[in-house]
Design an enzyme around this catalytic site. Sequence first.
Site, mmCIF file in Angstrom:
data_model
loop_
_atom_site.group_PDB
_atom_site.id
_atom_site.type_symbol
_atom_site.label_atom_id
_atom_site.label_comp_id
_atom_site.label_asym_id
_atom_site.label_seq_id
_atom_site.Cartn_x
_atom_site.Cartn_y
_atom_site.Cartn_z
ATOM 1 N N GLY A 1 -20.984 -11.125 -45.430
ATOM 2 C CA GLY A 1 -21.392 -12.158 -46.401
ATOM 3 C C GLY A 1 -22.971 -12.543 -46.647
ATOM 4 N N GLU B 1 -19.498 -7.748 -40.286
ATOM 5 C CA GLU B 1 -18.772 -7.020 -41.113
ATOM 6 C C GLU B 1 -19.584 -6.977 -42.380
ATOM 7 O OE1 GLU B 1 -15.013 -8.720 -42.078
ATOM 8 O OE2 GLU B 1 -14.309 -8.219 -39.923
ATOM 9 N N GLY C 1 -21.505 -5.908 -45.677
ATOM 10 C CA GLY C 1 -21.217 -4.687 -46.904
ATOM 11 C C GLY C 1 -22.352 -4.672 -47.626
ATOM 12 N N ARG C 2 -22.448 -5.939 -48.605
ATOM 13 C CA ARG C 2 -23.514 -5.762 -49.657
ATOM 14 C C ARG C 2 -25.082 -5.753 -48.892
ATOM 15 N NH1 ARG C 2 -22.779 -9.110 -54.373
ATOM 16 N NH2 ARG C 2 -21.057 -10.106 -53.098
ATOM 17 N N ARG D 1 -20.063 -6.147 -62.320
ATOM 18 C CA ARG D 1 -20.500 -7.668 -61.715
ATOM 19 C C ARG D 1 -20.887 -8.616 -63.023
ATOM 20 N NH1 ARG D 1 -23.882 -8.638 -58.472
ATOM 21 N NH2 ARG D 1 -22.573 -9.966 -57.219
ATOM 22 N N TYR E 1 -18.602 -11.667 -62.821
ATOM 23 C CA TYR E 1 -19.298 -12.867 -62.085
ATOM 24 C C TYR E 1 -20.527 -13.268 -62.902
ATOM 25 C CZ TYR E 1 -17.039 -10.182 -58.427
ATOM 26 O OH TYR E 1 -16.197 -9.336 -57.787
ATOM 27 N N CYS F 1 -15.389 -1.932 -75.948
ATOM 28 C CA CYS F 1 -14.952 -2.866 -77.066
ATOM 29 C C CYS F 1 -14.704 -4.152 -76.507
ATOM 30 C CB CYS F 1 -14.069 -2.223 -77.917
ATOM 31 S SG CYS F 1 -14.515 -0.732 -78.697
ATOM 32 N N TYR G 1 -20.666 -2.903 -54.412
ATOM 33 C CA TYR G 1 -19.576 -3.438 -55.580
ATOM 34 C C TYR G 1 -19.991 -2.985 -57.112
ATOM 35 C CZ TYR G 1 -18.784 -6.407 -51.348
ATOM 36 O OH TYR G 1 -18.646 -6.593 -50.125
HETATM 37 N N1 LLP Z 1 -15.206 -8.689 -44.416
HETATM 38 C C1 LLP Z 1 -14.317 -9.299 -45.161
HETATM 39 C C2 LLP Z 1 -13.193 -9.642 -44.616
HETATM 40 C C3 LLP Z 1 -14.438 -9.406 -46.486
HETATM 41 O O1 LLP Z 1 -13.633 -9.932 -47.485
HETATM 42 C C4 LLP Z 1 -15.839 -8.808 -47.157
HETATM 43 C C5 LLP Z 1 -16.017 -9.036 -48.578
HETATM 44 C C6 LLP Z 1 -16.887 -8.319 -46.277
HETATM 45 C C7 LLP Z 1 -16.515 -8.399 -45.032
HETATM 46 C C8 LLP Z 1 -18.270 -7.962 -46.743
HETATM 47 O O2 LLP Z 1 -18.828 -8.950 -47.436
HETATM 48 P P1 LLP Z 1 -20.281 -8.722 -47.816
HETATM 49 O O3 LLP Z 1 -21.236 -8.569 -46.516
HETATM 50 O O4 LLP Z 1 -20.414 -7.564 -48.607
HETATM 51 O O5 LLP Z 1 -20.868 -10.067 -48.478
HETATM 52 N N2 LLP Z 1 -17.224 -8.002 -55.499
HETATM 53 C C9 LLP Z 1 -17.818 -9.013 -55.141
HETATM 54 C C10 LLP Z 1 -17.752 -9.110 -53.666
HETATM 55 C C11 LLP Z 1 -16.500 -9.273 -52.877
HETATM 56 C C12 LLP Z 1 -16.409 -9.384 -51.433
HETATM 57 C C13 LLP Z 1 -15.247 -9.485 -50.721
HETATM 58 N N3 LLP Z 1 -15.174 -9.473 -49.526
HETATM 59 C C14 LLP Z 1 -19.261 -8.817 -55.747
HETATM 60 O O6 LLP Z 1 -19.318 -8.007 -56.629
HETATM 61 O O7 LLP Z 1 -20.111 -9.800 -55.710
#
Ligand code: LLP
Length: 422
Positions: free
Chosen positions: A241, A275, A277-278, A314, A318, A344, A373
């Site tokens: 997150g 965890e 990601g981004r 995105r 969003y 389109c 993403y």
């Molecule tokens: N762990 C769980 C259980 C999650 O659901 C997620 C993201 C993460 C870890 C990783 O979160 P991060 O560190 O990446 O914030 N498509 C959207 C983002 C969806 C995130 C879903 N869950 C976007 O483009 O902003």
Amino acid sequence: MEYFTYRDGAGGRELFAEDVALSQLAEQFGTPCYVYSSAALIDRFRAFRQAVGDALVCYSLKANDNLAVVRCLGGAGAGADIVSGGELRRALAVDIAPAKIVFAGVGKTGGELADGLDAGIGQFNVESEDELHLLASLAVARGVRAPVSLRVNPDVDAKTHDKISTGRAEDKFGITFDRAEALYARAAAMDGVDMVGLAIHIGSQLTSLSPFEAAFSRLGDLCRRLRTTGHSVSRLDLGGGLGISYGADAPVDLHEYGALVQRTGRDLQAAVTLEPGRWMVGPAGLLLARVIRVKENGNKQFVIVDMAMNDLLRPALYGAWHDIQSVAPRPGDEAPVDIVGPVCESGDVIATDRAMPELRAGDLIAVRDAGAYGAVMSSSYNSRPPAAEAMVHGGEAALIRPRLDYDALLARDHVPDWISGP
Ligand code: LLP
């Protein structure tokens, strides 16, 4: 940590990825093309790991599941956070140790849980009582014990975009906070299950520390309550997150976040899993695209480029803001333009009223912070083959996911012979 920089050359300023000119990549691989910097990926992983102390950092594959990206991070020491059988296969394919794999998600099927057990993954983050019973029965049938953390819903508003908030009571994720204690106790008595701890994830792209503080503190209360009733809670999975800056927004300071994570683990004497990601991959990638034409409608200037919402969803989904740079900026004043794709739909807009240097047909643009993403959410809408993906390493570049050609795109379909043609 800047890996996409302008360099001055004979033809003027030009944007590079590490030591490779983006114009060269566009020639080599065509556009649209995602470009990732391997040095950025590895440096970001190292910075993150250093900030969070001895936490187990499980990279969240949903942000970018390209095998080359996952291997880069795995090679630097990352584990994997997965949400599907497909992501499990990807993590295993690049030799992430099963013990460092965490399986999250509300809709794991029996088949996916069985695959996780057979691979011997390190942790299942269970999100419902039904899932718990299914996992326990699969484990018993195999004569193994599943390491389980309960993912709880702390009912904390992450103060991020509505569609990516996951820790409010009304969201589908996690186990209702008030029921978690009783379920933990029941689970601890089950055959086939080893209760190892608790997990949370309250949302993505958090730009303030306070929702993390609130959620970690609620998790801490639950952890203490469970321990006073004799349960062992050895691990805390604090989710992902952590937000990045897409331009205007100020991200959470990595070191403040790291200090909070370390403090939480220390106070509760638990091993911490994360965890992210981004944060890991977002700024390490950009989407390179070429201007098809420039068109005026009324008093609006539309720059029509060869990437679209099918490549990067995105902005359309969003209303997300991504910085956009001209790869070889023309001298002169900037003027506001709308940068749009060929799909389109009126929603196929990448940027509105964006001040840009003059752009002409054939010019290249770079949509920044698209490493997370981006490619993973692409589709072939409008029968557009999704963007290719390339990775640079110093002065080298490699295609890491080629664009599907039209034959391959059409070959995915099957026309039954009982459909009569024209
Ligand atoms: N762990 C769980 C259980 C999650 O659901 C997620 C993201 C993460 C870890 C990783 O979160 P991060 O560190 O990446 O914030 N498509 C959207 C983002 C969806 C995130 C879903 N869950 C976007 O483009 O902003």
